[in-house]
Each structure stands twice: as C-alpha cells, then as structure tokens.
Design a protein around this motif. Structure first.
Motif: not given
Length: 102
Positions: A23-24, A29-31, A47-50, A92-93
């Motif tokens: 998640a972190a 990576l998104q940022l 897949q459970a994590l998206g 994450i935030d």
C-alpha cells in the motif's frame, strides 16, 4: 522505466507487513507519477489488494506505451523520494489526498 515500475519482491515474515508495504509503495508510485505497476505473476492476495489481471496483449501494449512516457509529463513529477523515517501512513494519506505532506 519511464512511467512503469516493476516489483521484484516484498517478502516479509511479519503478518500483514507485506500488505502495508504494498500500500505504501503503491502510494509512493502514484505520487511519483507512475502509470503502471507490474506486480509479476498473478496471485490471489495481489488481486485482493486491488491488482488487475491483464491479458498478455493488453500488458504488452501498456508496457510499450508507458516505458517511453517521461515522468515529467505527469501531475506528480515534482514529488521526490520520501526522506528517511517517513512512515507508510503518511505516504498512503498523501496519495489519497493528492498532497505531499512528507
């Protein structure tokens, strides 16, 4: 390469630490402006994590498109690697709110 990131391993022996790490990393990576994150072979927990499973043709198309996409063309190109000591919750935030509060 470009706007694509490929994971190798995130193995840990601590319960749920791998999920938090993913998640972190996903937030970082998104940022940073990454457009595709290659998680390697399909596994149920991914897949459970998206994660989304792509067929080979679509995957190759994404690779060709994003491996040549420079990060400076993306919204988060000015985001830098977090300093030592930044915690996973902050990453994450930041990704969820579109900020860089690190």
């Amino acid at each position: 390469v470009g706007a694509m990131y490929t994971s190798l391993t995130g193995f840990t022996t601590e319960s749920s630490a791998g999920s938090i790490q993913m998640a972190a990393l996903g937030a970082a990576l998104q940022l940073a402006g990454m457009q595709i994150w290659d998680l390697g072979m399909d596994m149920a927990y991914k897949q459970a994590l998206g994660a989304t499973l792509l067929d080979r043709t679509d995957f190759v198309q994404y690779v060709h498109q994003h491996r040549v996409t420079p990060l400076d063309s993306h919204k988060w190109a000015t985001w830098t690697i977090p300093p030592p000591g930044i915690n996973a919750r902050t990453l994450i935030d930041d990704a969820a709110t579109g900020t860089n509060g690190s």
